[in-house]
Design a protein around this motif. Structure first.
Motif, PDB file in Angstrom:
ATOM      1  N   VAL A 298      -5.951   5.492  -0.002  1.00  0.00           N
ATOM      2  CA  VAL A 298      -5.207   3.980  -0.495  1.00  0.00           C
ATOM      3  C   VAL A 298      -7.024   4.001   0.029  1.00  0.00           C
ATOM      4  CG1 VAL A 298      -2.961   4.576  -0.711  1.00  0.00           C
ATOM      5  CG2 VAL A 298      -4.274   4.092   1.272  1.00  0.00           C
TER       6      VAL A 298
ATOM      7  N   GLU B 282      -7.831   1.076   2.201  1.00  0.00           N
ATOM      8  CA  GLU B 282      -7.061   0.480   3.156  1.00  0.00           C
ATOM      9  C   GLU B 282      -7.084  -1.142   3.479  1.00  0.00           C
ATOM     10  OE1 GLU B 282      -4.587   1.272   6.019  1.00  0.00           O
ATOM     11  OE2 GLU B 282      -4.481   3.533   4.516  1.00  0.00           O
TER      12      GLU B 282
ATOM     13  N   ILE C 239       1.257  -1.107  -0.015  1.00  0.00           N
ATOM     14  CA  ILE C 239      -0.237  -0.056   0.127  1.00  0.00           C
ATOM     15  C   ILE C 239       0.777   1.416  -0.359  1.00  0.00           C
ATOM     16  CG2 ILE C 239      -1.863   1.667   1.304  1.00  0.00           C
ATOM     17  CD1 ILE C 239      -2.471  -1.280   0.422  1.00  0.00           C
TER      18      ILE C 239
ATOM     19  N   ASP D 225      -4.981  -4.218   2.578  1.00  0.00           N
ATOM     20  CA  ASP D 225      -3.320  -4.243   3.290  1.00  0.00           C
ATOM     21  C   ASP D 225      -4.766  -5.410   4.249  1.00  0.00           C
ATOM     22  OD1 ASP D 225      -1.060  -3.406   4.484  1.00  0.00           O
ATOM     23  OD2 ASP D 225      -1.754  -2.798   6.239  1.00  0.00           O
TER      24      ASP D 225
END
Length: 134
Positions: free
Chosen positions: A80, A82, A44, A85
């Protein structure tokens, strides 16, 4: 192969969804996620980082390989995804809902770059040449 008509595509297999004149979502195409296989990690990037069209902004790791993701536009990373992740496999499950970055501040030159991107029909034709090379 799923190729939504409302998106633009790069020859490096990223998609762009323009949200307004200066903001876009960027992700990898169905072709890319299929070629990668099971995605196990997404590096990320940082919010606030600059991205440049034609340059790598992150990489995606699968059980087969690590692959760079090339930005199709220039601007700044505003957000981004998330969720990737914790669950990188979302790219395999629905690559068009699972965007990687939101780019803002796409400049006039950035908009010109988006015009060089392929529409769905042109991308589909381009994929035929990719499959011939395999």
């Amino acid at each position: 192969m799923n190729i939504p008509a409302e998106l633009k595509y790069s020859k490096t297999h990223e998609w762009v969804k323009m949200l307004d004149e200066t903001t876009a979502l960027v992700g990898i195409t169905d072709y890319a996620q299929d070629a990668l296989g099971d995605v196990v990690f997404v590096d990320i990037p940082e919010t606030g980082d600059a991205v440049t069209a034609g340059e790598s902004f992150t990489d995606v790791e699968s059980v087969k390989a690590v692959s760079e993701v090339i930005s199709p536009v220039s601007g700044e990373i505003a957000e981004v995804n998330e969720a990737l992740d914790e669950a990188p496999e979302l790219l395999n499950q629905d690559c068009y809902e699972s965007w990687i970055i939101k780019v803002s501040g796409i400049t006039v030159s950035g908009i010109t770059e988006t015009e060089e991107l392929l529409d769905a029909a042109a991308y589909e034709e381009y994929l035929k040449t990719c499959e011939e090379e395999e």
